[in-house]
Structure formats: structure tokens, C-alpha cells
Design a protein around this motif. Structure first.
Motif, PDB file in Angstrom:
ATOM      1  N   VAL A 123      -1.486  15.178  -2.416  1.00 45.50           N
ATOM      2  CA  VAL A 123      -1.710  13.860  -1.833  1.00 45.50           C
ATOM      3  C   VAL A 123      -0.490  12.977  -2.045  1.00 45.50           C
ATOM      4  O   VAL A 123       0.042  12.886  -3.153  1.00 45.50           O
ATOM      5  N   SER A 124      -0.060  12.310  -0.965  1.00 48.18           N
ATOM      6  CA  SER A 124       1.110  11.433  -1.035  1.00 48.18           C
ATOM      7  C   SER A 124       0.669   9.978  -1.129  1.00 48.18           C
ATOM      8  O   SER A 124      -0.500   9.650  -0.922  1.00 48.18           O
ATOM      9  N   ALA A 125       1.627   9.094  -1.396  1.00 48.98           N
ATOM     10  CA  ALA A 125       1.336   7.654  -1.447  1.00 48.98           C
ATOM     11  C   ALA A 125       0.858   7.160  -0.087  1.00 48.98           C
ATOM     12  O   ALA A 125      -0.074   6.354  -0.001  1.00 48.98           O
ATOM     13  N   VAL A 126       1.467   7.655   0.981  1.00 46.68           N
ATOM     14  CA  VAL A 126       1.039   7.268   2.330  1.00 46.68           C
ATOM     15  C   VAL A 126      -0.409   7.695   2.549  1.00 46.68           C
ATOM     16  O   VAL A 126      -1.206   6.950   3.117  1.00 46.68           O
ATOM     17  N   GLY A 127      -0.753   8.885   2.066  1.00 47.76           N
ATOM     18  CA  GLY A 127      -2.123   9.380   2.193  1.00 47.76           C
ATOM     19  C   GLY A 127      -3.126   8.497   1.466  1.00 47.76           C
ATOM     20  O   GLY A 127      -4.228   8.259   1.951  1.00 47.76           O
ATOM     21  N   LYS A 128      -2.733   7.984   0.318  1.00 44.03           N
ATOM     22  CA  LYS A 128      -3.638   7.110  -0.446  1.00 44.03           C
ATOM     23  C   LYS A 128      -3.841   5.771   0.255  1.00 44.03           C
ATOM     24  O   LYS A 128      -4.956   5.252   0.314  1.00 44.03           O
ATOM     25  N   VAL A 129      -2.763   5.206   0.803  1.00 44.63           N
ATOM     26  CA  VAL A 129      -2.879   3.948   1.554  1.00 44.63           C
ATOM     27  C   VAL A 129      -3.728   4.171   2.797  1.00 44.63           C
ATOM     28  O   VAL A 129      -4.597   3.361   3.137  1.00 44.63           O
ATOM     29  N   LYS A 130      -3.483   5.288   3.482  1.00 45.14           N
ATOM     30  CA  LYS A 130      -4.270   5.647   4.670  1.00 45.14           C
ATOM     31  C   LYS A 130      -5.742   5.726   4.330  1.00 45.14           C
ATOM     32  O   LYS A 130      -6.594   5.188   5.044  1.00 45.14           O
ATOM     33  N   THR A 131      -6.065   6.367   3.241  1.00 43.31           N
ATOM     34  CA  THR A 131      -7.462   6.521   2.844  1.00 43.31           C
ATOM     35  C   THR A 131      -8.106   5.172   2.548  1.00 43.31           C
ATOM     36  O   THR A 131      -9.223   4.904   2.991  1.00 43.31           O
ATOM     37  N   ALA A 132      -7.419   4.311   1.825  1.00 42.90           N
ATOM     38  CA  ALA A 132      -7.967   2.987   1.504  1.00 42.90           C
ATOM     39  C   ALA A 132      -8.201   2.175   2.777  1.00 42.90           C
ATOM     40  O   ALA A 132      -9.272   1.561   2.946  1.00 42.90           O
ATOM     41  N   LEU A 133      -7.245   2.196   3.684  1.00 42.55           N
ATOM     42  CA  LEU A 133      -7.382   1.443   4.936  1.00 42.55           C
ATOM     43  C   LEU A 133      -8.489   2.037   5.803  1.00 42.55           C
ATOM     44  O   LEU A 133      -9.263   1.309   6.438  1.00 42.55           O
ATOM     45  N   GLN A 134      -8.584   3.332   5.812  1.00 42.26           N
ATOM     46  CA  GLN A 134      -9.632   4.028   6.566  1.00 42.26           C
ATOM     47  C   GLN A 134     -11.018   3.649   6.043  1.00 42.26           C
ATOM     48  O   GLN A 134     -11.927   3.373   6.825  1.00 42.26           O
ATOM     49  N   MET A 135     -11.170   3.624   4.724  1.00 44.52           N
ATOM     50  CA  MET A 135     -12.463   3.247   4.135  1.00 44.52           C
ATOM     51  C   MET A 135     -12.823   1.808   4.486  1.00 44.52           C
ATOM     52  O   MET A 135     -13.962   1.513   4.841  1.00 44.52           O
ATOM     53  N   LEU A 136     -11.843   0.913   4.386  1.00 42.05           N
ATOM     54  CA  LEU A 136     -12.072  -0.483   4.753  1.00 42.05           C
ATOM     55  C   LEU A 136     -12.481  -0.585   6.219  1.00 42.05           C
ATOM     56  O   LEU A 136     -13.447  -1.277   6.559  1.00 42.05           O
TER      57      LEU A 136
END
Length: 184
Positions: A123-136
Motif C-alpha cells: 500500500v502506498s501513500a496515494v492509496g491511503k489518501v484514495k481510500t480515505a477520500l473514497q470512504m468519505l
């Protein structure tokens, strides 16, 4: 196999998926609130089971396998339901991008694991930001009613489109990392 508390939380998240789907179709005005609460509980549980596994030293291969499966099941269910409820390109296209990327990256990770390079597609940093934004985005779209004067549907669509762009970006990051390994 001994099941740990983090693994039980992950299993509970998987068990929530059919409950979430059933709640989406409840013929009551508060169905959106129930769905949003269930999705929020799943998102919190996702964070909590990972935190507990690391904190308690209860990480396992089974948990590492099961956790992303639980995530993908809940997210895919939410996206499919949202497209069914509001079949517009603003929801449909990001849904296909997100689900398609998850399938592609899961296959890539499996393949990289078979050749001994699984860490290459971690998992990359971009992936973590993507996941947080996706959940929101999914929380806003599931709720879909104005909240404190905010247009949750519009904000959810904007967040979902941005999450889809980040989804493509993170997929390119994973593919580039895998490409370097495969071209050695």
C-alpha cells in the motif's frame, strides 16, 4: 487456527455486508441513516482491526488476506447500490474505475506474491489518501440528504470523482513498481 480479536472484527465486517445491502432496501425513511451508520461502523472497524493487530502483536497471514477482502466487499457493495439508486455517469464511471482497479491490483498482488515480490506492490501513500477520500465519498453519497446545510450528494460525487482519479494514479504507481521488478 486460533482467531484473534482483529480477525473477529474483520469477519464481523464481512458479515455486515448482507445486512448493509438489506438495510439499503428497507422501505423506511431512515434507511439512508442506517446504511450510513453501518458503512461508518465498517470503516471504523477496518481501522480498528489493523490497529489492534499491530498493537497486540496479533498480525497473521490469514488476517492480512481477509482484511482487504472485507474492505473490497463493503466498498463494492456500496458502489453497486449507489449506481443502482442513481445511475448517472458521475457515479457509474467512478464505480467502474474503483471496482476495476481493485480487481486488477488484487490480481497483480497475487501474481507478485507468487514470484516472491509481494512487497513491491504494498500500500502506498496515494492509496491511503484514495481510500480515505473514497470512504468519505461513500458516506456522503449513502446519506445523500443535506446535512447542516451542506449538499452531501454533490460533495460525495466530487469526492468520488477525485477518489477515482487517485485510484487510477495509485494503480499506475503499483504497475510501475511491478514493471521494474518484472524487467530485471
Amino acid at each position: 487456527m486460533h482467531l484473534t480479536l482483529p480477525t473477529w472484527l474483520t469477519l464481523a465486517r464481512i458479515a455486515m455486508v448482507p445486512v448493509f445491502v438489506a438495510a439499503f432496501f428497507l422501505p423506511v425513511e431512515s434507511a439512508n441513516v442506517i446504511c450510513t451508520a453501518l458503512f461508518a461502523a465498517a470503516a471504523i472497524t477496518d481501522w480498528l482491526d489493523g490497529w489492534l493487530a499491530r498493537r497486540l502483536g496479533q498480525t497473521s497471514d490469514f488476517g492480512a488476506f481477509l482484511d482487504p477482502v472485507a474492505d473490497k466487499l463493503m466498498v463494492a457493495a456500496a458502489l453497486v447500490l449507489l449506481v443502482e439508486a442513481d445511475p448517472t455517469p458521475w457515479i457509474g464511471v467512478p464505480a467502474v474505475v474503483i471496482i476495476g482497479r481493485e480487481i486488477a491490483i488484487s490480481a497483480l498482488r497475487e501474481w507478485m506474491a507468487q514470484i516472491g515480490s509481494r512487497a513491491t506492490v504494498a500500500v502506498s501513500a496515494v492509496g491511503k489518501v484514495k481510500t480515505a477520500l473514497q470512504m468519505l465519498a461513500l458516506l456522503l453519497l449513502l446519506y445523500h440528504e443535506p446535512l447542516w446545510g451542506l449538499p452531501t450528494r454533490t460533495l460525495g460525487i466530487v469526492a468520488l470523482v477525485i477518489a477515482a482519479v487517485l485510484t487510477l494514479w495509485s494503480m499506475l504507481v503499483y504497475l510501475a513498481a511491478a514493471w521494474r521488478v518484472l524487467n530485471k
